[in-house]
Each structure stands twice: as C-alpha cells, then as structure tokens.
Design a protein around this motif. Structure first.
Motif, PDB file in Angstrom:
ATOM      1  N   PRO A   1       3.458  41.711  40.110  1.00 31.10           N
ATOM      2  CA  PRO A   1       4.693  42.123  40.772  1.00 31.10           C
ATOM      3  C   PRO A   1       5.393  43.208  39.983  1.00 31.10           C
ATOM      4  O   PRO A   1       5.471  43.148  38.755  1.00 31.10           O
ATOM      5  CB  PRO A   1       5.514  40.825  40.829  1.00 31.10           C
ATOM      6  CG  PRO A   1       4.929  39.947  39.773  1.00 31.10           C
ATOM      7  CD  PRO A   1       3.482  40.298  39.688  1.00 31.10           C
ATOM      8  N   ALA A   2       5.889  44.222  40.675  1.00 32.06           N
ATOM      9  CA  ALA A   2       6.542  45.353  40.013  1.00 32.06           C
ATOM     10  C   ALA A   2       8.007  45.048  39.742  1.00 32.06           C
ATOM     11  O   ALA A   2       8.685  44.415  40.536  1.00 32.06           O
ATOM     12  CB  ALA A   2       6.421  46.599  40.875  1.00 32.06           C
ATOM     13  N   GLY A   3       8.489  45.522  38.585  1.00 40.15           N
ATOM     14  CA  GLY A   3       9.909  45.448  38.293  1.00 40.15           C
ATOM     15  C   GLY A   3      10.446  44.064  38.004  1.00 40.15           C
ATOM     16  O   GLY A   3      11.641  43.840  38.057  1.00 40.15           O
ATOM     17  N   LYS A   4       9.560  43.125  37.689  1.00 40.32           N
ATOM     18  CA  LYS A   4      10.022  41.773  37.390  1.00 40.32           C
ATOM     19  C   LYS A   4       9.629  41.400  35.963  1.00 40.32           C
ATOM     20  O   LYS A   4       8.538  41.708  35.498  1.00 40.32           O
ATOM     21  CB  LYS A   4       9.414  40.765  38.372  1.00 40.32           C
ATOM     22  CG  LYS A   4       9.873  40.949  39.810  1.00 40.32           C
ATOM     23  CD  LYS A   4       9.269  39.867  40.697  1.00 40.32           C
ATOM     24  CE  LYS A   4       9.753  40.021  42.131  1.00 40.32           C
ATOM     25  NZ  LYS A   4       9.174  38.980  43.026  1.00 40.32           N
TER      26      LYS A   4
ATOM     27  N   LYS B   1      12.435  47.273  52.635  1.00 43.01           N
ATOM     28  CA  LYS B   1      11.576  47.351  51.449  1.00 43.01           C
ATOM     29  C   LYS B   1      12.005  46.397  50.351  1.00 43.01           C
ATOM     30  O   LYS B   1      11.182  45.919  49.566  1.00 43.01           O
ATOM     31  CB  LYS B   1      11.566  48.785  50.918  1.00 43.01           C
ATOM     32  CG  LYS B   1      10.868  49.775  51.851  1.00 43.01           C
ATOM     33  CD  LYS B   1      10.845  51.163  51.256  1.00 43.01           C
ATOM     34  CE  LYS B   1      10.124  52.144  52.179  1.00 43.01           C
ATOM     35  NZ  LYS B   1      10.083  53.512  51.611  1.00 43.01           N
ATOM     36  N   ASP B   2      13.306  46.123  50.261  1.00 41.20           N
ATOM     37  CA  ASP B   2      13.810  45.242  49.208  1.00 41.20           C
ATOM     38  C   ASP B   2      14.002  43.812  49.691  1.00 41.20           C
ATOM     39  O   ASP B   2      14.625  42.994  49.016  1.00 41.20           O
ATOM     40  CB  ASP B   2      15.125  45.775  48.650  1.00 41.20           C
ATOM     41  CG  ASP B   2      16.202  45.924  49.740  1.00 41.20           C
ATOM     42  OD1 ASP B   2      15.861  45.783  50.935  1.00 41.20           O
ATOM     43  OD2 ASP B   2      17.369  46.176  49.376  1.00 41.20           O
ATOM     44  N   ALA B   3      13.465  43.491  50.878  1.00 47.25           N
ATOM     45  CA  ALA B   3      13.640  42.138  51.422  1.00 47.25           C
ATOM     46  C   ALA B   3      12.901  41.126  50.559  1.00 47.25           C
ATOM     47  O   ALA B   3      11.744  41.323  50.187  1.00 47.25           O
ATOM     48  CB  ALA B   3      13.133  42.079  52.863  1.00 47.25           C
TER      49      ALA B   3
ATOM     50  N   GLY C   1      11.683  36.996  49.811  1.00 49.26           N
ATOM     51  CA  GLY C   1      11.373  35.719  50.442  1.00 49.26           C
ATOM     52  C   GLY C   1      10.960  35.851  51.888  1.00 49.26           C
ATOM     53  O   GLY C   1      10.260  36.783  52.277  1.00 49.26           O
ATOM     54  N   ILE C   2      11.431  34.930  52.705  1.00 50.03           N
ATOM     55  CA  ILE C   2      11.027  34.843  54.106  1.00 50.03           C
ATOM     56  C   ILE C   2      11.395  36.103  54.889  1.00 50.03           C
ATOM     57  O   ILE C   2      10.735  36.463  55.865  1.00 50.03           O
ATOM     58  CB  ILE C   2      11.656  33.595  54.753  1.00 50.03           C
ATOM     59  CG1 ILE C   2      10.985  33.261  56.102  1.00 50.03           C
ATOM     60  CG2 ILE C   2      13.152  33.759  54.937  1.00 50.03           C
ATOM     61  CD1 ILE C   2       9.595  32.759  55.968  1.00 50.03           C
ATOM     62  N   ARG C   3      12.437  36.823  54.465  1.00 48.12           N
ATOM     63  CA  ARG C   3      12.867  38.023  55.184  1.00 48.12           C
ATOM     64  C   ARG C   3      11.914  39.195  54.976  1.00 48.12           C
ATOM     65  O   ARG C   3      12.005  40.195  55.676  1.00 48.12           O
ATOM     66  CB  ARG C   3      14.281  38.415  54.745  1.00 48.12           C
ATOM     67  CG  ARG C   3      15.325  37.391  55.144  1.00 48.12           C
ATOM     68  CD  ARG C   3      16.714  37.752  54.634  1.00 48.12           C
ATOM     69  NE  ARG C   3      17.711  36.796  55.104  1.00 48.12           N
ATOM     70  CZ  ARG C   3      18.362  36.891  56.247  1.00 48.12           C
ATOM     71  NH1 ARG C   3      18.129  37.921  57.040  1.00 48.12           N
ATOM     72  NH2 ARG C   3      19.245  35.990  56.594  1.00 48.12           N
ATOM     73  N   GLY C   4      11.011  39.079  54.013  1.00 47.03           N
ATOM     74  CA  GLY C   4      10.062  40.160  53.756  1.00 47.03           C
ATOM     75  C   GLY C   4       8.687  39.908  54.327  1.00 47.03           C
ATOM     76  O   GLY C   4       7.751  40.647  54.031  1.00 47.03           O
ATOM     77  N   CYS C   5       8.545  38.884  55.172  1.00 49.41           N
ATOM     78  CA  CYS C   5       7.217  38.509  55.641  1.00 49.41           C
ATOM     79  C   CYS C   5       6.991  38.902  57.091  1.00 49.41           C
ATOM     80  O   CYS C   5       7.914  39.278  57.812  1.00 49.41           O
ATOM     81  CB  CYS C   5       6.991  37.006  55.470  1.00 49.41           C
ATOM     82  SG  CYS C   5       7.700  35.983  56.776  1.00 49.41           S
ATOM     83  N   VAL C   6       5.736  38.810  57.507  1.00 51.85           N
ATOM     84  CA  VAL C   6       5.335  38.928  58.903  1.00 51.85           C
ATOM     85  C   VAL C   6       5.035  37.526  59.407  1.00 51.85           C
ATOM     86  O   VAL C   6       4.268  36.793  58.787  1.00 51.85           O
ATOM     87  CB  VAL C   6       4.095  39.821  59.065  1.00 51.85           C
ATOM     88  CG1 VAL C   6       3.616  39.818  60.512  1.00 51.85           C
ATOM     89  CG2 VAL C   6       4.380  41.234  58.593  1.00 51.85           C
TER      90      VAL C   6
ATOM     91  N   ALA D   1      11.253  41.426  60.849  1.00 54.71           N
ATOM     92  CA  ALA D   1      12.656  41.621  61.221  1.00 54.71           C
ATOM     93  C   ALA D   1      13.550  41.804  60.009  1.00 54.71           C
ATOM     94  O   ALA D   1      13.240  41.385  58.896  1.00 54.71           O
ATOM     95  CB  ALA D   1      13.141  40.429  62.049  1.00 54.71           C
ATOM     96  N   GLN D   2      14.678  42.451  60.278  1.00 55.39           N
ATOM     97  CA  GLN D   2      15.829  42.469  59.380  1.00 55.39           C
ATOM     98  C   GLN D   2      17.063  42.399  60.269  1.00 55.39           C
ATOM     99  O   GLN D   2      16.956  42.206  61.479  1.00 55.39           O
ATOM    100  CB  GLN D   2      15.829  43.718  58.509  1.00 55.39           C
ATOM    101  CG  GLN D   2      15.755  45.028  59.283  1.00 55.39           C
ATOM    102  CD  GLN D   2      15.802  46.226  58.367  1.00 55.39           C
ATOM    103  OE1 GLN D   2      16.826  46.474  57.744  1.00 55.39           O
ATOM    104  NE2 GLN D   2      14.697  46.968  58.296  1.00 55.39           N
ATOM    105  N   SER D   3      18.229  42.513  59.698  1.00 53.25           N
ATOM    106  CA  SER D   3      19.446  42.271  60.461  1.00 53.25           C
ATOM    107  C   SER D   3      19.659  43.261  61.604  1.00 53.25           C
ATOM    108  O   SER D   3      20.260  42.928  62.620  1.00 53.25           O
ATOM    109  CB  SER D   3      20.664  42.309  59.528  1.00 53.25           C
ATOM    110  OG  SER D   3      20.741  43.565  58.863  1.00 53.25           O
TER     111      SER D   3
END
Length: 382
Positions: free
Chosen positions: A25-28, A160-162, A164-169, A184-186
């Motif tokens: 993972p990048a940036g962690k 791009k910065d989502a 957990g669950i908000r970053g998935c398909v 999805a996002q808001s």
C-alpha cells in the motif's frame, strides 16, 4: 546440496511483470514485519517426477492480496526440491536485464543468478509467506473480461481517496449468470450491467477495482475459477496462478434505489462532438483538480444541447444538434463538473450518448445509447 534450474529470460520477465502487480500500500506507515513481507519473494523449485523438469513457483503478498505464479524450468543436474525467500525488488530488477537462458542455483544461504557469463548472488532472507490453499468446494467459473470491464466502468465513479467500502465495486451475480455492478460516491454513481458472467451461483462481491484488474491481467484464458471460503476470503485460480484477496465488508450505497427513479426527458447526442465541446469548455472553466470550481451549464430543447461556461478567464457556449429527443419538451438546465463529465463520457462505448433527467436542477443519467449500463451525476449549484 544446491539445486540448479535453467529458465527462459523472456518467460521470467513476464512472470516478474505479473508479480509486480502485487504491491505494498502506498503512503501508509508499515511496521517492520509488514515491510519485510511486502519486500520479500518466495521461490520454490519443485521436480515432481524427478526427471529434471521443474516447476518454479513464485509467491508475493501485497495490499490485501497474495499471488502464487508458476513457470517451467529445466535442470541438467538436479532433481531435488528447493525453497527460498529473497529480496523482491532486486530480483525483479535483475530479471529485467536478462537475455537468453538464466540459471538459478539455490544454495543453503543464497540464490545464484547466472546469465550471459555473469554471476550474481542474492542472500536468502528469513521470512514466511502463508500458503494459498484454494478450497475445493463452492467454486464457479467467471469471465475474466467481465471482471476487467466491471472495474473499468465502475471505478470512474469512485473517489481516488475513498477508503473502505466506499472505494469498492459491488458485484451482484444472479442465478442466471447475469450481473449488476455498482461503484459510487456521494455525488456520482455507476451501474454496469452484463447478461452473462460465466458464474451461475447467486453471490455478492465487494472488491477493490485494483483487485479486479489484477485478476483480469493475470488470467491467460477467457475464464478463471472463483472460490469463496467460510472466512469470506476470495480465491481465484487458473493453471498458471492462484490469487487471494479480501472482500470489503460493510453497508454499500443504496444504488438499486437511486437508479430506479424514472426520468422524464431523454436526449441523444453524438459522443465525439460532445467530448470535443466539453474539452473546450474545460479550458475556459479551468481544468483543475477542484471539480467544484470547474463546472459547465447544460441546457437542451427539442433541437439542440447547449453547453456554456464562464470564469475569470472568459466565457463561451457550445451548440450541438440532438440526434433525438423523447419525453418532456420543456427546456432543462443543470450545472455539472466538467472534468468528471468528460471522464464519464470518454469511458462510454459507442458513437452516441443518451442523457436522461427528471427535470431542472435534478440528477442526470448518462449512458451509451441503447445500453442498460449508466452513470448518475448529481448537479451542482449554479
């Protein structure tokens, strides 16, 4: 006792390119154990029939995923098995420089690499990579192109910065093999619909777009075998590889509901002309990362669609004739982020785009004409 295996440099390069997909993972910030795991590669040399024909098995772990990849090798002297952990980055970088045949010799404390008259040694590392044990039950075949297209289509709507669950398909496969996938996002959502996935078992998967892309890139055939175990771990397996990843858990957006809202107006316009118009509008609006400061006003009547924008740099208007119009003949008006709109329309297939709306200053549905797959975009304030 040393074990010497000779492999093709071209096949070794291809194998390393696929293993390079599995990255940290990048940036962690990572603890020392995690750093060692991500920077380590396991190489196992197996001679199952003791006939000097070898199977080399490469293993690597990454961000919520793990890969085992297999390639052939041959020996002129060895029939024993070998197992070793080495520095991943250095071995991959070395493989890129190789040509012809490459000899890999497994010693007790190092791996010797011989190619074109040169010899280099990589020190063996003390590490442990978990075995990928693919369950034998509960599997189904799934189309690899479907997984790639689901990731490509839905990821446009995922921030791009989502996290957990908000970053998935989210993939919903029905018993008849059809599927509906969401991202999805808001303020934006994607719905990707396919009539057949190759899988005839009802299932719901929530996976990162990156993991879906990796599966599609690893697969050499049209289908791979997908297995889900009792711990909800996803396994994907094929003759050349075994892949493991972890689905995301949690409550996903209620995309079924928002995409079922009826529209009252549908306009169809040439895709190429629309993209060109948006590109010009983006110049005036300001092609910045801040979508909230880069918007375009969209109106339409029975004959044309109008795109207008203004900023401190100037203003402009585009007039594009409609291919067709159905529904409410009243003029509609919306303000949309021009950069996001360009990404969405560029990602659509076909020559024509259909834009549907519930009315003035309401959400828009954007799709390739005749397609059930679509994007939903929330309007901005004027």
């Amino acid at each position: 006792m040393s074990v010497k295996v000779i492999v093709s440099s071209e096949e070794l390069k291809k194998t390393m390119e696929l293993l390079a997909l599995i990255s940290a993972p990048a940036g962690k910030k990572k603890d020392e154990d995690a750093k060692q795991l991500f920077n380590t590669m396991r190489i196992t040399a197996v001679c199952p029939h003791r006939d000097k024909n070898y199977m080399l098995i490469f293993g690597k772990a990454g961000n919520g995923e793990q890969l085992t990849y297999r390639m052939e090798g041959k020996s002129t002297v060895s029939t024993e098995n070998a197992d070793m952990y080495i520095d991943c980055k250095r071995f991959m970088a070395m493989a890129k420089t190789c040509s012809g045949d490459v000899a890999l010799t497994f010693e007790s404390k190092e791996l010797k690499i011989n190619v074109a008259g040169s010899e280099y040694n990589l020190t063996a590392l003390n590490a442990e990579l978990p075995e990928i044990k693919v369950p034998q039950n509960g599997s189904c075949l799934i189309n690899t192109q479907f997984m790639y297209e689901a990731a490509r289509f839905c990821s446009v709507a995922i921030a791009k910065d989502a996290a957990g669950i908000r970053g998935c398909v989210q993939i919903k496969i029905a018993a008849d093999s059809s599927a509906v996938c969401y991202g999805a996002q808001s303020s934006c959502a994607a719905k990707y619909v396919v009539p057949s996935t190759g899988c005839y078992q009802e299932t719901v998967l929530q996976l990162l777009p990156l993991h879906l892309q990796h599966i599609a890139e690893l697969a050499e055939g049209a289908e791979v075998r997908l297995v889900r175990d009792a711990k909800d771990i996803i396994f994907v397996t094929a003759p050349r590889f075994d892949y493991l990843c972890y689905p995301l858990s949690g409550q996903f957006f209620a995309c079924d509901r928002i995409f079922n809202k009826p529209a009252i107006k549908h306009i169809t316009v040439n895709k190429s002309r629309l993209i060109a118009a948006l590109a010009r509008a983006a110049v005036i609006a300001g092609d910045t990362a801040e979508e909230a400061t880069s918007k375009v006003r969209i109106c339409s009547d029975t004959e044309n669609i109008y795109l207008s924008t203004d900023s401190v740099a100037g203003n402009g208007i585009e007039i594009i004739p409609l291919d067709s119009m159905e529904g409410d003949e009243n003029e509609s008006e919306n303000y949309l982020p021009v950069n996001r709109l360009m990404r969405i329309i560029s990602n659509l297939s076909g020559d024509a785009v259909t834009i549907s709306t519930k009315g003035k200053l309401d959400q828009l549905y954007i799709r390739s004409s005749g397609s059930d797959s679509a994007y939903l975009v929330a309007p901005m304030r004027g």
